[in-house]
Design an enzyme around this catalytic site. Structure first.
Site, mmCIF file in Angstrom:
data_model
loop_
_atom_site.group_PDB
_atom_site.id
_atom_site.type_symbol
_atom_site.label_atom_id
_atom_site.label_comp_id
_atom_site.label_asym_id
_atom_site.label_seq_id
_atom_site.Cartn_x
_atom_site.Cartn_y
_atom_site.Cartn_z
ATOM 1 N N ASN A 115 -2.540 6.624 10.190
ATOM 2 C CA ASN A 115 -3.746 6.229 10.898
ATOM 3 C C ASN A 115 -3.879 7.146 12.114
ATOM 4 O OD1 ASN A 115 -6.001 4.765 11.906
ATOM 5 N ND2 ASN A 115 -5.177 2.857 11.075
ATOM 6 N N THR A 116 -4.856 6.886 12.953
ATOM 7 C CA THR A 116 -5.127 7.772 14.082
ATOM 8 C C THR A 116 -4.034 7.694 15.145
ATOM 9 O OG1 THR A 116 -6.544 6.052 15.021
ATOM 10 C CG2 THR A 116 -7.617 7.783 13.740
ATOM 11 N N ASN A 170 -3.863 -3.153 7.203
ATOM 12 C CA ASN A 170 -3.948 -2.261 8.358
ATOM 13 C C ASN A 170 -2.973 -2.725 9.441
ATOM 14 O OD1 ASN A 170 -4.678 -0.775 10.630
ATOM 15 N ND2 ASN A 170 -6.859 -0.816 10.158
ATOM 16 N N PHE A 171 -1.832 -2.046 9.509
ATOM 17 C CA PHE A 171 -0.835 -2.311 10.546
ATOM 18 C C PHE A 171 -0.839 -1.173 11.579
ATOM 19 C CE2 PHE A 171 1.076 -4.352 6.703
ATOM 20 C CZ PHE A 171 1.004 -5.661 7.141
ATOM 21 N N SER A 172 -1.983 -0.546 11.771
ATOM 22 C CA SER A 172 -1.921 0.744 12.458
ATOM 23 C C SER A 172 -3.105 1.094 13.346
ATOM 24 C CB SER A 172 -1.758 1.857 11.409
ATOM 25 O OG SER A 172 -2.674 1.687 10.344
ATOM 26 N N CYS A 173 -4.154 0.276 13.401
ATOM 27 C CA CYS A 173 -5.294 0.612 14.249
ATOM 28 C C CYS A 173 -4.847 0.647 15.708
ATOM 29 C CB CYS A 173 -6.410 -0.411 14.063
ATOM 30 S SG CYS A 173 -7.878 -0.070 15.078
ATOM 31 N N ASN A 179 -11.923 8.083 18.454
ATOM 32 C CA ASN A 179 -12.782 6.924 18.256
ATOM 33 C C ASN A 179 -12.173 5.679 18.881
ATOM 34 O OD1 ASN A 179 -11.850 4.778 16.025
ATOM 35 N ND2 ASN A 179 -11.006 6.787 15.480
#
Length: 343
Positions: free
Chosen positions: A202-203, A135-138, A77
Site C-alpha cells: 500500500n502507500t 485492507n490492513f495498510s491504509c 493522497n
C-alpha cells in the site's frame, strides 16, 4: 503487428484472463468506473475499500511531486475508505459480477473490530464475489483501530483474519503496509489467521511538499495538512523490494502474491511478474493516463513474451527471484571471481 499470447493466470483458484487489476482506490469505487475498466481490458478489479465506517473526506486531498519536465514522479493522497453507504457498495459489486461474469471482482474490506470484519465478510458472501482483500495498510485512517496501525500489529492482523476466515470460505487476501521494517512478520500472522495470501504494497507515509504560504505540508486543508500515503513511479523500487522479501520467505513465498506499487508500463508489470507476483495492481498510472493504459500493458507484455520465447505467463512468473541473493552471498561471489582471475 498485434501479437496474442496467453496472459491468463490462476490466482487463488480463480481464472483471470490477464494479471492486470485495478488496485483498491478512487478509480474503482462505483459501478460505472469498474464497468469502464472491464471494458478497457483489465482482468479484474480490487474494489475501493468498503467498511461499516463511511468516510467524510477532506478536500483538497491530493498532491504530487515533480522532477524536471515529468507530469509527476510521485502522488500523495489523503483518501480514506469509501464515502458511499456500505450496502450501496456491495450492490455495485453484485451487479458487476452479474454483468461481467468473465471478469474478476475482489471486494476490499476494512473493519474496526472483530464483529465488523465478520459483518463485512457475510456481505461479501451475499454479493457473490470470488475473492476478498482485507485492507490492513491504509496510512491515513482517522481511527487507530483501522488501516496501517493494525497492519503493524501482527496479533491484530491474525485476529481479524480469523474473524473473516471463520465467517466465509471465500479466499482472503491480507493487504500489507510498507510502513514497517519486516513485512514478513505480519504476513506470516495473516496466514496463521487463515488468509490464503497477501498483497503488497500500500502507500508509504509521506510529506510530499511544504507550502510556505501556509507553512504546512501539501495539500493544504483550511491551513493545515497531515502525513499520508505516497504512490506512483517513485515507490516502485521499494515495492519490488518488499515483494522479493515476501516471495523469498519460506512460508509466505509459497502463496500467491499480488504486487502493487508504481506500475505504469508493461515493463514495470513484467518486473513484478518476474519476481513471482501472480497479479499486479494499478491506480496512479490510471489517474495519469486513463483506463486504456491496460491496452499498452497487454500489447507490450505479449511482444516481450514473444521475443523471449514464452508461450504463456506461467512460464515467466518468478524467473528472476532465484537470482536475487543476500549481499553477503554477492560479496562471496565477487571474491570467488577475483580468486580465479575473472575480475
Amino acid at each position: 503487428m498485434a501479437i496474442k499470447k496467453d496472459l491468463s493466470v490462476d490466482y487463488l483458484g480463480v481464472k483471470c484472463e490477464n494479471p492486470f487489476f485495478l488496485s483498491s482506490s478512487p478509480v474503482g469505487g462505483n459501478y460505472d468506473m469498474v464497468a469502464k475498466a472491464y471494458k478497457a481490458g483489465w482482468g479484474g478489479v480490487f474494489f475501493k475499500t468498503v467498511g461499516i465506517f463511511v468516510a467524510d473526506e477532506c478536500s483538497p486531498r491530493f498532491d504530487i511531486t515533480r522532477k524536471e519536465d515529468t507530469p509527476w514522479l510521485g502522488f500523495k493522497n489523503m483518501e480514506q475508505i469509501s464515502d458511499k453507504p456500505t450496502e450501496k457498495n456491495f450492490d455495485f459489486m453484485y451487479r458487476l459480477k452479474k454483468d461481467f461474469p468473465d471478469k474478476v471482482m475482489v471486494a476490499t474490506i476494512m473493519g474496526s473490530s472483530e464483529s465488523e470484519w465478520k459483518q463485512l465478510a457475510k456481505m461479501c458472501d451475499e454479493a457473490g464475489v470470488p475473492l476478498i482483500e482485507g485492507n490492513f495498510s491504509c496510512p491515513q485512517m482517522t481511527s487507530h483501530a483501522m488501516g496501517s496501525d493494525v497492519g503493524t500489529n501482527p496479533e491484530l492482523v491474525k485476529k481479524y483474519c480469523e474473524a473473516v476466515t471463520s465467517t466465509t470460505k471465500i479466499p482472503f487476501i491480507a493487504k500489507m503496509t510498507p510502513n514497517i521494517t519486516s513485512m514478513e512478520v505480519p504476513a506470516r500472522a495473516a496466514l496463521e489467521g487463515g488468509a490464503a495470501a497477501v498483497s503488497c504494497i500500500n502507500t508509504i507515509k509521506s510529506i510530499s511538499n511544504i507550502d510556505f504560504e501556509n507553512m504546512t505540508a501539501m495539500p493544504v486543508v483550511n491551513g493545515k495538512s497531515s502525513i499520508s500515503g505516497y504512490s506512483g513511479a517513485a515507490v516502485k523500487p521499494i515495492a519490488l523490494r518488499f515483494c522479493a522479501n515476501l516471495l523469498q520467505d519460506e512460508i509466505v513465498g509459497k502463496r500467491d502474491l499480488s504486487g502493487i506499487g508504481g506500475i505504469e508500463t508493461w515493463k514495470d508489470a513484467a518486473e513484478f511478474l518476474a519476481l513471482g507476483c501472480k497479479t499486479v495492481q494499478v491506480t496512479t498510472a490510471i489517474m495519469q493516463y486513463g483506463y486504456r493504459i491496460v491496452e499498452d500493458m497487454i500489447s507490450g507484455l505479449s511482444h516481450f513474451m514473444d521475443e523471449r520465447g514464452f508461450d504463456n505467463l506461467e512460464q515467466f512468473i518468478g524467473c528472476a527471484l532465484p537470482n536475487i541473493i543476500p549481499a553477503e552471498e554477492a560479496n562471496a561471489l565477487i571474491n570467488e571471481f577475483k580468486d580465479i582471475g575473472v575480475i
